[in-house]
Design a protein around this motif. Structure first.
Motif, short mmCIF file in Angstrom:
data_model
loop_
_atom_site.label_atom_id
_atom_site.label_comp_id
_atom_site.label_asym_id
_atom_site.label_seq_id
_atom_site.Cartn_x
_atom_site.Cartn_y
_atom_site.Cartn_z
N UNK A 185 36.38 -17.73 20.05
CA UNK A 185 36.32 -19.00 19.33
C UNK A 185 34.87 -19.36 19.02
N UNK A 186 34.72 -20.37 18.17
CA UNK A 186 33.40 -20.89 17.82
C UNK A 186 33.54 -22.38 17.54
N UNK A 187 32.43 -23.08 17.61
CA UNK A 187 32.40 -24.48 17.20
C UNK A 187 31.54 -24.59 15.96
N UNK A 188 31.75 -25.64 15.21
CA UNK A 188 30.95 -25.86 14.00
C UNK A 188 30.99 -27.34 13.64
N UNK A 189 29.98 -27.76 12.92
CA UNK A 189 29.96 -29.10 12.36
C UNK A 189 29.61 -28.93 10.88
N UNK A 190 30.22 -29.74 10.04
CA UNK A 190 30.03 -29.63 8.60
C UNK A 190 29.75 -31.03 8.05
N UNK A 191 28.62 -31.18 7.40
CA UNK A 191 28.21 -32.46 6.83
C UNK A 191 28.29 -32.40 5.32
N UNK A 192 28.97 -33.36 4.73
CA UNK A 192 29.02 -33.53 3.28
C UNK A 192 28.28 -34.83 2.99
N UNK A 193 27.16 -34.73 2.28
CA UNK A 193 26.27 -35.88 2.09
C UNK A 193 25.99 -36.11 0.62
N UNK A 194 26.16 -37.34 0.18
CA UNK A 194 25.76 -37.75 -1.17
C UNK A 194 24.32 -38.24 -1.07
N UNK A 195 23.39 -37.48 -1.63
CA UNK A 195 21.97 -37.80 -1.51
C UNK A 195 21.58 -39.09 -2.24
N UNK A 196 22.35 -39.48 -3.23
CA UNK A 196 22.03 -40.71 -3.96
C UNK A 196 22.44 -41.96 -3.21
N UNK A 197 23.65 -41.97 -2.65
CA UNK A 197 24.18 -43.17 -2.01
C UNK A 197 24.00 -43.18 -0.49
N UNK A 198 23.81 -42.02 0.11
CA UNK A 198 23.73 -41.93 1.57
C UNK A 198 25.09 -41.84 2.24
N UNK A 199 26.16 -41.89 1.45
CA UNK A 199 27.50 -41.79 2.04
C UNK A 199 27.72 -40.35 2.50
N UNK A 214 46.03 -22.31 10.41
CA UNK A 214 46.49 -23.58 9.85
C UNK A 214 45.84 -24.80 10.48
N UNK A 215 44.74 -24.65 11.16
CA UNK A 215 44.07 -25.78 11.79
C UNK A 215 43.64 -26.80 10.74
N UNK A 216 43.76 -28.07 11.07
CA UNK A 216 43.37 -29.18 10.19
C UNK A 216 42.13 -29.85 10.75
N UNK A 217 41.27 -30.30 9.87
CA UNK A 217 40.01 -30.91 10.26
C UNK A 217 39.86 -32.25 9.56
N UNK A 218 39.80 -33.32 10.35
CA UNK A 218 39.63 -34.67 9.82
C UNK A 218 38.18 -35.07 9.97
N UNK A 219 37.68 -35.78 8.99
CA UNK A 219 36.27 -36.17 9.03
C UNK A 219 36.06 -37.63 9.39
N UNK A 220 34.85 -37.92 9.80
CA UNK A 220 34.41 -39.29 10.03
C UNK A 220 33.48 -39.65 8.87
N UNK A 221 33.72 -40.79 8.29
CA UNK A 221 32.90 -41.23 7.16
C UNK A 221 31.87 -42.24 7.63
N UNK A 222 30.73 -42.18 6.98
CA UNK A 222 29.67 -43.13 7.30
C UNK A 222 28.71 -43.23 6.14
N UNK A 223 27.65 -43.96 6.38
CA UNK A 223 26.62 -44.13 5.34
C UNK A 223 25.26 -44.19 6.02
N UNK A 224 24.35 -43.41 5.47
CA UNK A 224 22.95 -43.47 5.91
C UNK A 224 22.24 -44.48 5.02
#
Length: 154
Positions: free
Chosen positions: A21-35, A72-82
């Protein structure tokens, strides 16, 4: 972006990897809004320092299964804003794990040291090498993976 962790999971399953197994983190960032959206595969939560409040917030909602365990693993994200002046910190478990202690204690220590070493310097002029200094302060002699990503929005 939402296909990345499922694709990584499928890849590991096809490898018949001894580690398993492995662990990972994935960040999706809007550079304009910080979301942003933070997705996790068995990884530590992200930590955000809110500049306006001067405190840290842990993104506990970003949870998902380890990679390479089942199809078939599902991954839910946490949303935030910088917001301007905010700092987002992602790290490997080697930065916070101490045998016999809860992970939250290690995360508290890391956030405290980040406040001391990093947050003030970033507010002044930006800080090159801040992640290295943080690793050397918190986990200098740790025999595990040690990595920190510091993302600051000016």
């Amino acid at each position: 972006a939402h296909e990345f962790l499922p694709a990584a999971n499928g890849y590991l399953l096809r490898q018949d990897w001894e580690e398993g197994f492995a662990t990972a983190v994935h960040l999706v960032l809007d550079l304009d809004t910080g979301e942003y959206e933070l997705l996790s595969a068995g990884h530590l939560p992200g930590m955000q320092r809110l500049s306006g409040a001067g405190r840290w917030e842990v993104q506990e909602a970003a949870e998902g299964p380890l990679l390479g365990i089942y199809d078939g693993a599902k991954f839910e994200g946490a949303r935030g804003r910088l917001n301007r002046g905010d700092l987002l910190m992602l790290c490997t478990d080697g930065m916070v794990e101490v045998p016999g202690r809860d992970l939250s204690e290690g995360m508290d220590r890391l956030m405290g040291e980040a406040d001391r070493l990093v947050a003030g310097a970033l507010l002044q002029s930006g800080s090159r090498g801040a992640a290295v200094r943080l690793i050397e302060t918190v986990a200098k002699d740790v025999n595990d993976d040690r990595a920190v990503l510091l993302l600051w929005r000016r």
